[in-house]
Scaffold this motif. Structure first.
Motif, PDB file in Angstrom:
ATOM      1  N   ALA A 203       1.026  -1.204  -0.111  1.00  0.00           N
ATOM      2  CA  ALA A 203       0.008   0.032  -0.074  1.00  0.00           C
ATOM      3  C   ALA A 203       1.001   1.202  -0.044  1.00  0.00           C
ATOM      4  CB  ALA A 203      -1.028  -0.006   1.068  1.00  0.00           C
ATOM      5  N   GLY A 204       2.121   1.204   0.063  1.00  0.00           N
ATOM      6  CA  GLY A 204       3.091   2.078  -0.111  1.00  0.00           C
ATOM      7  C   GLY A 204       3.365   2.707   1.501  1.00  0.00           C
ATOM      8  N   PHE A 205       3.293   2.142   2.348  1.00  0.00           N
ATOM      9  CA  PHE A 205       3.647   2.731   3.859  1.00  0.00           C
ATOM     10  C   PHE A 205       5.257   2.663   4.096  1.00  0.00           C
ATOM     11  CE2 PHE A 205      -0.953   2.282   4.127  1.00  0.00           C
ATOM     12  CZ  PHE A 205      -1.137   3.456   5.047  1.00  0.00           C
ATOM     13  N   GLY A 206       6.066   2.007   3.235  1.00  0.00           N
ATOM     14  CA  GLY A 206       7.459   1.945   3.324  1.00  0.00           C
ATOM     15  C   GLY A 206       7.758   1.351   4.671  1.00  0.00           C
ATOM     16  N   VAL A 207       8.763   2.009   5.298  1.00  0.00           N
ATOM     17  CA  VAL A 207       9.549   1.519   6.454  1.00  0.00           C
ATOM     18  C   VAL A 207       8.343   1.321   7.552  1.00  0.00           C
ATOM     19  CG1 VAL A 207       9.795   3.756   7.798  1.00  0.00           C
ATOM     20  CG2 VAL A 207      11.367   1.805   7.805  1.00  0.00           C
ATOM     21  N   TRP A 208       7.254   1.859   7.530  1.00  0.00           N
ATOM     22  CA  TRP A 208       6.243   1.666   8.697  1.00  0.00           C
ATOM     23  C   TRP A 208       5.778   0.216   8.487  1.00  0.00           C
ATOM     24  CZ3 TRP A 208       6.723   5.103  12.381  1.00  0.00           C
ATOM     25  CH2 TRP A 208       7.103   6.223  11.868  1.00  0.00           C
ATOM     26  N   ALA A 209       5.888  -0.436   7.361  1.00  0.00           N
ATOM     27  CA  ALA A 209       5.262  -1.677   7.397  1.00  0.00           C
ATOM     28  C   ALA A 209       6.076  -2.639   8.133  1.00  0.00           C
ATOM     29  CB  ALA A 209       5.434  -2.290   6.040  1.00  0.00           C
ATOM     30  N   LEU A 210       7.476  -2.302   8.362  1.00  0.00           N
ATOM     31  CA  LEU A 210       8.323  -3.305   9.287  1.00  0.00           C
ATOM     32  C   LEU A 210       8.014  -3.052  10.684  1.00  0.00           C
ATOM     33  CD1 LEU A 210      11.598  -3.043   7.313  1.00  0.00           C
ATOM     34  CD2 LEU A 210       9.988  -4.838   7.337  1.00  0.00           C
ATOM     35  N   ILE A 211       7.676  -1.545  11.097  1.00  0.00           N
ATOM     36  CA  ILE A 211       7.551  -1.230  12.380  1.00  0.00           C
ATOM     37  C   ILE A 211       6.058  -1.874  12.762  1.00  0.00           C
ATOM     38  CG2 ILE A 211       6.830   0.669  13.780  1.00  0.00           C
ATOM     39  CD1 ILE A 211       9.840   0.517  13.027  1.00  0.00           C
ATOM     40  N   ALA A 212       5.042  -1.832  11.672  1.00  0.00           N
ATOM     41  CA  ALA A 212       3.703  -2.605  12.318  1.00  0.00           C
ATOM     42  C   ALA A 212       3.871  -3.805  12.415  1.00  0.00           C
ATOM     43  CB  ALA A 212       2.717  -2.203  11.119  1.00  0.00           C
ATOM     44  N   GLN A 213       4.718  -4.739  11.808  1.00  0.00           N
ATOM     45  CA  GLN A 213       5.095  -6.088  11.842  1.00  0.00           C
ATOM     46  C   GLN A 213       5.538  -6.328  13.121  1.00  0.00           C
ATOM     47  OE1 GLN A 213       8.135  -7.542   9.318  1.00  0.00           O
ATOM     48  NE2 GLN A 213       7.445  -9.854   9.618  1.00  0.00           N
ATOM     49  N   LEU A 214       6.487  -5.639  13.628  1.00  0.00           N
ATOM     50  CA  LEU A 214       6.993  -5.493  15.085  1.00  0.00           C
ATOM     51  C   LEU A 214       5.924  -5.452  16.047  1.00  0.00           C
ATOM     52  CD1 LEU A 214      10.427  -3.906  14.414  1.00  0.00           C
ATOM     53  CD2 LEU A 214      10.084  -6.482  14.450  1.00  0.00           C
ATOM     54  N   PHE A 215       5.311  -4.387  16.258  1.00  0.00           N
ATOM     55  CA  PHE A 215       4.386  -4.329  16.887  1.00  0.00           C
ATOM     56  C   PHE A 215       3.039  -5.109  17.238  1.00  0.00           C
ATOM     57  CE2 PHE A 215       6.470   0.002  17.392  1.00  0.00           C
ATOM     58  CZ  PHE A 215       6.569   0.159  18.988  1.00  0.00           C
ATOM     59  N   LEU A 216       2.547  -5.496  16.006  1.00  0.00           N
ATOM     60  CA  LEU A 216       1.596  -6.380  15.912  1.00  0.00           C
ATOM     61  C   LEU A 216       1.954  -7.864  16.492  1.00  0.00           C
ATOM     62  CD1 LEU A 216      -1.352  -6.815  15.115  1.00  0.00           C
ATOM     63  CD2 LEU A 216      -0.553  -7.341  12.763  1.00  0.00           C
ATOM     64  N   SER A 217       3.063  -8.152  15.934  1.00  0.00           N
ATOM     65  CA  SER A 217       3.495  -9.430  16.556  1.00  0.00           C
ATOM     66  C   SER A 217       3.706  -9.624  17.883  1.00  0.00           C
ATOM     67  CB  SER A 217       4.770 -10.148  15.801  1.00  0.00           C
ATOM     68  OG  SER A 217       4.517 -10.269  14.354  1.00  0.00           O
ATOM     69  N   ALA A 218       4.298  -8.443  18.670  1.00  0.00           N
ATOM     70  CA  ALA A 218       4.581  -8.371  20.081  1.00  0.00           C
ATOM     71  C   ALA A 218       3.486  -8.636  20.746  1.00  0.00           C
ATOM     72  CB  ALA A 218       5.523  -7.202  20.181  1.00  0.00           C
ATOM     73  N   ALA A 219       2.581  -7.579  20.455  1.00  0.00           N
ATOM     74  CA  ALA A 219       1.185  -7.440  20.995  1.00  0.00           C
ATOM     75  C   ALA A 219       0.161  -8.675  20.953  1.00  0.00           C
ATOM     76  CB  ALA A 219       0.328  -6.285  20.509  1.00  0.00           C
ATOM     77  N   ILE A 220       0.174  -9.181  19.848  1.00  0.00           N
ATOM     78  CA  ILE A 220      -0.626 -10.759  19.811  1.00  0.00           C
ATOM     79  C   ILE A 220       0.033 -11.765  20.711  1.00  0.00           C
ATOM     80  CG2 ILE A 220      -1.259 -12.462  18.199  1.00  0.00           C
ATOM     81  CD1 ILE A 220      -1.616 -10.224  16.106  1.00  0.00           C
ATOM     82  N   ARG A 221       1.422 -11.988  20.735  1.00  0.00           N
ATOM     83  CA  ARG A 221       1.963 -13.121  21.643  1.00  0.00           C
ATOM     84  C   ARG A 221       1.676 -12.688  22.850  1.00  0.00           C
ATOM     85  NH1 ARG A 221       7.189 -14.675  23.261  1.00  0.00           N
ATOM     86  NH2 ARG A 221       7.104 -16.988  23.171  1.00  0.00           N
ATOM     87  N   LEU A 222       1.927 -11.345  23.490  1.00  0.00           N
ATOM     88  CA  LEU A 222       1.833 -11.138  24.575  1.00  0.00           C
ATOM     89  C   LEU A 222       0.413 -11.521  25.136  1.00  0.00           C
ATOM     90  CD1 LEU A 222       2.911  -9.682  27.379  1.00  0.00           C
ATOM     91  CD2 LEU A 222       1.847  -7.549  26.415  1.00  0.00           C
ATOM     92  N   VAL A 223      -0.858 -11.168  24.279  1.00  0.00           N
ATOM     93  CA  VAL A 223      -1.882 -11.443  24.880  1.00  0.00           C
ATOM     94  C   VAL A 223      -2.142 -13.151  24.734  1.00  0.00           C
ATOM     95  CG1 VAL A 223      -4.485 -11.247  23.986  1.00  0.00           C
ATOM     96  CG2 VAL A 223      -3.109  -9.460  24.003  1.00  0.00           C
ATOM     97  N   GLY A 224      -1.568 -13.657  23.676  1.00  0.00           N
ATOM     98  CA  GLY A 224      -1.797 -15.186  23.935  1.00  0.00           C
ATOM     99  C   GLY A 224      -1.039 -15.876  25.030  1.00  0.00           C
ATOM    100  N   LEU A 225       0.308 -15.327  25.409  1.00  0.00           N
ATOM    101  CA  LEU A 225       0.876 -16.048  26.519  1.00  0.00           C
ATOM    102  C   LEU A 225       0.222 -16.069  27.675  1.00  0.00           C
ATOM    103  CD1 LEU A 225       4.575 -14.897  25.889  1.00  0.00           C
ATOM    104  CD2 LEU A 225       3.743 -17.161  25.815  1.00  0.00           C
ATOM    105  N   PHE A 226      -0.464 -14.688  27.877  1.00  0.00           N
ATOM    106  CA  PHE A 226      -1.305 -14.631  29.252  1.00  0.00           C
ATOM    107  C   PHE A 226      -2.425 -15.488  29.289  1.00  0.00           C
ATOM    108  CE2 PHE A 226       1.076 -10.762  30.258  1.00  0.00           C
ATOM    109  CZ  PHE A 226       1.361 -10.823  31.495  1.00  0.00           C
ATOM    110  N   ALA A 227      -3.227 -15.405  28.208  1.00  0.00           N
ATOM    111  CA  ALA A 227      -4.280 -16.355  27.925  1.00  0.00           C
ATOM    112  C   ALA A 227      -4.076 -17.908  28.058  1.00  0.00           C
ATOM    113  CB  ALA A 227      -5.069 -16.359  26.663  1.00  0.00           C
ATOM    114  N   VAL A 228      -2.971 -18.259  27.748  1.00  0.00           N
ATOM    115  CA  VAL A 228      -2.884 -19.975  27.732  1.00  0.00           C
ATOM    116  C   VAL A 228      -2.318 -20.251  29.016  1.00  0.00           C
ATOM    117  CG1 VAL A 228      -2.983 -20.343  25.292  1.00  0.00           C
ATOM    118  CG2 VAL A 228      -0.622 -19.652  26.413  1.00  0.00           C
TER     119      VAL A 228
END
Length: 494
Positions: free
Chosen positions: A168-193
């Motif tokens: 979509a043309g977001f450039g370097v922000w695509a890599l930033i979004a990848q890092l934050f989204l992965s970290a947030a989802i894994r954090l929620v999952g670890l607490f849940a299980v």
């Protein structure tokens, strides 16, 4: 008390971990080249440099306290809560400090233009450290399947989001979004299980008690981190962000096999070796078997990538990155040289040789940093990678000496047994490289060269393994047969 560990539980949990890594392997195999085709080397380099700082501080912030929880006899909730709040407090302080001092830190790394990324990515530190306690609870219960599931979900979601945003043309922000989204989802999952809910309880004394054990562990982890990440900092400082980006892209892709196998195996082997501390025979057998198996799996991947680096770089990354194919090949070669060391770090940690591991890790970090800096300062990125390969050959011999002495195994016997699959893979790779040099013109398409080379290399390696690893193959077949038999009574290995 931690869950009882036996051969069946270790095998099951290694299987779960490898399944999660393998499931994300195909996705990363596609997403890394896609991102590399869309983004520039400078953008890759800027994110990689900023992430190096964040990961380093996150490692220090944890101080090994979560690892110490894994080895505790009982799940004392006051101690667990204390570690959680201590980790979170340290993480927040580090995030604030990095945010304030982002510009000087980025300048020190030779990437002043990446200061805004360093400031933003400081927020990743609390996200990463907040889940350490939940992961430690899963590890001590040997519930790696639950962690595997959420790792797979978080990595997949992050990778997909990065590709969508990049397109979509977001450039370097695509890599930033990848890092934050992965970290947030894994954090929620670890607490849940893990079913862990932090409570407002804190005991400084218990944290200090765990810290006494964890400090030596943390020291060796930091030194190992420096060994793996210092090339990025050195390259950024001496050669610029474009070369840092080329190194980052090649390193991310060549690290995928390691992420699939080593990250899965090492997480399970640490508590497994710990449980065998008083049983030298089982411990030695487990060390040799796990080292041989991981080397048989990893060595052909890494040496094969070295052999096919040129057509692979062109096929996967495109003409924009074609100049960096020697970097991809040399990085794969450097990782291939270290494949027999895959189980050495969890072994030394698990059997109580933290001090030995610490000093060897320090030596490795110093030599690696100095060698890569020498190669970069006096030459090019390729020169730096050649020196990295030379250092890793030294590290292989050094770690083997330390581990086999600790295990009571004669050095030459242990070294030959563990390294034989690596030598076999090297012979296979040389054969493929020669065939490609002499007959590559008959297959002008780069993608087809990769396919043909992979098939030929696989056939050569399989034949060589059948000739050189018959005892190992028989042992694996026997283990498979035992697992199919009805369990009348547990075997001594279990």
């Amino acid at each position: 008390m931690p869950t009882a560990i036996n051969a069946k539980s270790v095998t099951r949990n290694v299987g779960w971990s490898i399944l999660s890594k393998t499931s994300t392997f195909g996705l990363k195999f596609v997403t890394v080249p896609i991102l590399a085709r869309i983004l520039t080397p400078e953008e890759f380099g800027a994110v990689a440099v900023a992430l190096t700082v964040v990961q380093f501080l996150a490692m220090i912030g944890g101080a090994g306290l979560a690892s110490a929880l894994i080895l505790q006899r009982d799940e004392d909730m006051k101690t667990i809560h204390s570690v959680f709040w201590a980790n979170l407090a340290i993480a927040c302080l580090m995030a604030v400090g990095l945010y304030v001092w982002a510009e000087p830190v980025a300048g020190l790394l030779g990437a002043t233009e990446a200061a805004y990324l360093v400031r933003l990515m400081a927020l990743l530190i609390p996200l990463q450290l907040a889940g350490d306690v939940a992961y430690a609870l899963l590890a001590r219960r040997m519930q790696f399947g639950k962690d595997a599931f959420w790792s797979m979900v978080s990595e997949s979601a992050g990778a997909i989001a990065a590709v969508v945003l990049a397109l979509a043309g977001f450039g370097v922000w695509a890599l930033i979004a990848q890092l934050f989204l992965s970290a947030a989802i894994r954090l929620v999952g670890l607490f849940a299980v893990s079913r862990y809910v932090p409570a407002l309880q804190m005991s400084i004394g218990r944290v200090v008690g765990l810290a006494r054990f964890s400090l030596s562990m943390m020291g060796s982890e930091i030194a190992n981190f420096v060994s793996f990440q210092s090339p990025m900092v050195v390259i950024s400082r001496f050669l610029g962000l474009a070369d840092a980006g080329a190194y980052s892209a090649a390193n991310r892709f060549s690290s995928i096999p390691n992420q699939v196998v080593l990250s899965a195996v090492m997480g399970v082997l640490f508590p497994a070796f710990s449980s065998m501390m008083q049983d030298s025979a089982r411990r030695s057998n487990a060390l040799m078997l796990s080292t041989q198996v991981t080397t048989v799996l990893l060595a052909p991947m890494m040496f094969g990538l070295w052999a096919l680096a040129e057509p692979a770089m062109l096929t996967l990354f495109g003409h924009q990155w074609a100049y960096a194919w020697p970097v991809l090949g040399l990085l794969a070669l450097s990782k291939g040289i270290l494949t027999p060391c895959s189980t050495f770090i969890p072994y030394l940690k698990g059997v109580g040789h933290g001090g030995t591991l610490f000093w060897w890790a320090i030596l490795r970090a110093v030599i690696t940093t100095a060698a890569v800096a020498f190669g970069a300062y006096n030459g090019t990125l390729v020169g730096a990678m050649i020196w990295l390969c030379a250092v890793n050959a030294f590290v292989l011999v050094g770690y083997s000496l330390v581990v086999f002495r600790a295990d009571g195994t004669p050095f030459f016997r242990g070294f030959l047994t563990c390294c034989r699959p690596m030598f076999t893979a090297a012979l296979m790779a040389i054969a493929v490289r020669l065939l490609l040099s002499y007959f590559g013109h008959l297959v002008p398409n780069a993608a087809l060269q990769v396919v043909v080379g992979g098939v030929i290399g696989g056939a050569i390696y399989a034949a060589l393994v059948l000739l050189t690893e018959r005892p190992l193959l028989r042992k694996l077949v026997d283990l498979a047969r035992k697992k199919r038999l009805p369990a009348a009574s547990p075997s001594p290995a279990e």
